[in-house]
Design a protein around this motif. Structure first.
Motif, PDB file in Angstrom:
ATOM      1  N   MET A 162      27.825   4.793   9.116  1.00 56.50           N
ATOM      2  CA  MET A 162      26.994   4.966   8.205  1.00 56.50           C
ATOM      3  C   MET A 162      27.369   6.129   7.627  1.00 56.50           C
ATOM      4  O   MET A 162      27.703   7.112   8.153  1.00 56.50           O
ATOM      5  N   SER A 163      27.499   6.280   6.078  1.00 54.53           N
ATOM      6  CA  SER A 163      27.920   7.419   5.547  1.00 54.53           C
ATOM      7  C   SER A 163      26.488   8.386   5.609  1.00 54.53           C
ATOM      8  O   SER A 163      25.620   8.157   5.740  1.00 54.53           O
ATOM      9  N   PHE A 164      26.855   9.856   5.138  1.00 53.04           N
ATOM     10  CA  PHE A 164      25.903  10.853   4.971  1.00 53.04           C
ATOM     11  C   PHE A 164      25.126  10.419   3.858  1.00 53.04           C
ATOM     12  O   PHE A 164      23.815  10.232   3.944  1.00 53.04           O
ATOM     13  N   GLU A 165      25.514   9.721   2.771  1.00 56.34           N
ATOM     14  CA  GLU A 165      24.506   9.356   1.651  1.00 56.34           C
ATOM     15  C   GLU A 165      23.618   8.135   2.154  1.00 56.34           C
ATOM     16  O   GLU A 165      22.452   8.230   1.875  1.00 56.34           O
ATOM     17  N   ASP A 166      24.372   7.217   2.902  1.00 52.38           N
ATOM     18  CA  ASP A 166      23.414   6.081   3.525  1.00 52.38           C
ATOM     19  C   ASP A 166      22.291   6.614   4.498  1.00 52.38           C
ATOM     20  O   ASP A 166      21.205   6.156   4.423  1.00 52.38           O
ATOM     21  N   GLN A 167      22.821   7.386   5.219  1.00 52.75           N
ATOM     22  CA  GLN A 167      21.716   8.125   6.239  1.00 52.75           C
ATOM     23  C   GLN A 167      20.614   8.780   5.422  1.00 52.75           C
ATOM     24  O   GLN A 167      19.371   8.630   5.689  1.00 52.75           O
ATOM     25  N   TRP A 168      21.268   9.543   4.405  1.00 53.53           N
ATOM     26  CA  TRP A 168      20.306  10.161   3.413  1.00 53.53           C
ATOM     27  C   TRP A 168      19.232   9.593   2.847  1.00 53.53           C
ATOM     28  O   TRP A 168      18.081   9.724   2.678  1.00 53.53           O
ATOM     29  N   ALA A 169      19.605   8.250   2.222  1.00 48.38           N
ATOM     30  CA  ALA A 169      18.917   7.358   1.872  1.00 48.38           C
ATOM     31  C   ALA A 169      17.843   6.775   2.763  1.00 48.38           C
ATOM     32  O   ALA A 169      16.687   6.588   2.342  1.00 48.38           O
ATOM     33  N   VAL A 170      18.362   6.534   3.850  1.00 45.21           N
ATOM     34  CA  VAL A 170      17.366   5.908   5.068  1.00 45.21           C
ATOM     35  C   VAL A 170      16.377   7.024   5.119  1.00 45.21           C
ATOM     36  O   VAL A 170      15.021   6.460   5.096  1.00 45.21           O
ATOM     37  N   VAL A 171      16.578   8.184   5.306  1.00 39.54           N
ATOM     38  CA  VAL A 171      15.694   9.368   5.789  1.00 39.54           C
ATOM     39  C   VAL A 171      14.620   9.643   4.352  1.00 39.54           C
ATOM     40  O   VAL A 171      13.370   9.620   4.617  1.00 39.54           O
ATOM     41  N   ARG A 172      15.362   9.327   3.350  1.00 39.05           N
ATOM     42  CA  ARG A 172      14.311   9.527   2.178  1.00 39.05           C
ATOM     43  C   ARG A 172      13.390   8.463   1.959  1.00 39.05           C
ATOM     44  O   ARG A 172      12.132   8.497   1.692  1.00 39.05           O
ATOM     45  N   ALA A 173      13.803   7.203   2.352  1.00 42.90           N
ATOM     46  CA  ALA A 173      13.028   6.165   2.216  1.00 42.90           C
ATOM     47  C   ALA A 173      11.826   5.943   3.257  1.00 42.90           C
ATOM     48  O   ALA A 173      10.598   5.704   3.344  1.00 42.90           O
ATOM     49  N   GLN A 174      12.169   6.752   4.526  1.00 38.60           N
ATOM     50  CA  GLN A 174      11.248   6.904   5.684  1.00 38.60           C
ATOM     51  C   GLN A 174       9.913   7.780   5.084  1.00 38.60           C
ATOM     52  O   GLN A 174       8.947   7.623   5.234  1.00 38.60           O
ATOM     53  N   ALA A 175      10.581   8.892   4.554  1.00 36.26           N
ATOM     54  CA  ALA A 175       9.348   9.758   4.132  1.00 36.26           C
ATOM     55  C   ALA A 175       8.689   9.305   3.062  1.00 36.26           C
ATOM     56  O   ALA A 175       7.378   9.624   2.976  1.00 36.26           O
ATOM     57  N   LEU A 176       9.314   8.413   2.011  1.00 37.77           N
ATOM     58  CA  LEU A 176       8.310   7.867   0.949  1.00 37.77           C
ATOM     59  C   LEU A 176       7.136   6.825   1.622  1.00 37.77           C
ATOM     60  O   LEU A 176       6.274   6.768   1.155  1.00 37.77           O
ATOM     61  N   THR A 177       7.787   6.002   2.398  1.00 41.54           N
ATOM     62  CA  THR A 177       6.860   5.014   3.031  1.00 41.54           C
ATOM     63  C   THR A 177       6.077   5.420   4.449  1.00 41.54           C
ATOM     64  O   THR A 177       5.069   4.780   4.634  1.00 41.54           O
ATOM     65  N   GLY A 178       6.611   6.492   4.977  1.00 40.16           N
ATOM     66  CA  GLY A 178       5.905   6.983   6.232  1.00 40.16           C
ATOM     67  C   GLY A 178       6.171   5.929   7.177  1.00 40.16           C
ATOM     68  O   GLY A 178       5.555   6.134   8.245  1.00 40.16           O
TER      69      GLY A 178
ATOM     70  N   ASP B  81       9.458   3.785   9.415  1.00 40.43           N
ATOM     71  CA  ASP B  81      10.969   3.386   9.700  1.00 40.43           C
ATOM     72  C   ASP B  81      11.702   2.446   8.919  1.00 40.43           C
ATOM     73  O   ASP B  81      11.127   1.541   8.514  1.00 40.43           O
ATOM     74  N   ALA B  82      12.607   2.855   8.315  1.00 41.15           N
ATOM     75  CA  ALA B  82      13.337   2.238   7.362  1.00 41.15           C
ATOM     76  C   ALA B  82      14.068   0.768   8.059  1.00 41.15           C
ATOM     77  O   ALA B  82      14.329  -0.200   7.483  1.00 41.15           O
ATOM     78  N   SER B  83      14.231   1.086   9.569  1.00 45.59           N
ATOM     79  CA  SER B  83      14.934  -0.339  10.112  1.00 45.59           C
ATOM     80  C   SER B  83      14.280  -0.304  11.405  1.00 45.59           C
ATOM     81  O   SER B  83      13.777   0.574  12.122  1.00 45.59           O
ATOM     82  N   GLU B  84      14.231  -1.403  12.148  1.00 47.58           N
ATOM     83  CA  GLU B  84      13.878  -1.735  13.623  1.00 47.58           C
ATOM     84  C   GLU B  84      14.697  -0.645  14.374  1.00 47.58           C
ATOM     85  O   GLU B  84      13.918  -0.414  15.370  1.00 47.58           O
ATOM     86  N   ASN B  85      15.952  -0.454  14.350  1.00 52.20           N
ATOM     87  CA  ASN B  85      16.479   0.233  15.198  1.00 52.20           C
ATOM     88  C   ASN B  85      16.596   1.502  15.412  1.00 52.20           C
ATOM     89  O   ASN B  85      16.973   2.412  16.023  1.00 52.20           O
ATOM     90  N   SER B  86      16.054   2.096  14.136  1.00 53.61           N
ATOM     91  CA  SER B  86      15.808   3.622  13.930  1.00 53.61           C
ATOM     92  C   SER B  86      15.070   4.380  14.817  1.00 53.61           C
ATOM     93  O   SER B  86      13.839   3.798  15.211  1.00 53.61           O
TER      94      SER B  86
END
Length: 146
Positions: free
Chosen positions: A1-17, A19-24
């Motif tokens: 997973m690229s840095f941009e993809d990881q950053w997008a996941v983290v931002r999504a987690q911050a927005l929703t409060g 986990d963005a994925s089951e495995n996270s």
């Protein structure tokens, strides 16, 4: 997973409060894989206040124990003067009394600073979430190469 993809996941987690994925999973480097929480970082809502409350409870129980040990010092030693077992028991009792007093005194010393830390840090999840949201809104989007 690229840095941009990881950053997008983290931002999504911050927005929703959530986990963005089951495995996270967020984990600490020092945690093993076999603990009760299996290496996951656990959020505690009021750590300083809870810590101060636990210190107060521990102070109370150790103070009760010190009193009981002190009261027991004179009992059972009638007619046993000079016996090795009675002398050993007195040494053990004295050692425990010393240790319990040290724990009690440390709890008493730390309780107020813990309460002050709770006050200083606010322990306010809503305030922290609002501050993060304000930063997110104020920040310009991440540009590759910056």
């Amino acid at each position: 997973m690229s840095f941009e993809d990881q950053w997008a996941v983290v931002r999504a987690q911050a927005l929703t409060g959530a986990d963005a994925s089951e495995n996270s999973q967020m984990s600490l480097a020092s945690t093993g894989s076999g603990g009760s929480k299996q290496g996951k970082l656990v959020y505690v809502e009021y750590p300083w206040t809870d810590g101060a409350r636990i210190l107060a409870e521990l102070y109370t129980t150790t103070n009760t124990s010190v009193t009981q040990v002190t009261e027991e010092q004179g009992r059972g030693s009638e007619g046993t003067a000079g016996l090795a077992s009675a002398l050993a028991m007195d040494a053990v009792r004295s050692s425990w009394q010393h240790r319990l007093k040290a724990v009690r005194d440390e709890c008493e010393k730390l309780e107020q600073p813990m309460r002050q830390a709770a006050k200083d840090h606010g322990e306010n999840s809503a305030r922290i979430k609002a501050a993060i949201a304000a930063e997110r809104m104020a920040a310009k989007p991440f540009e590759k190469g910056q």
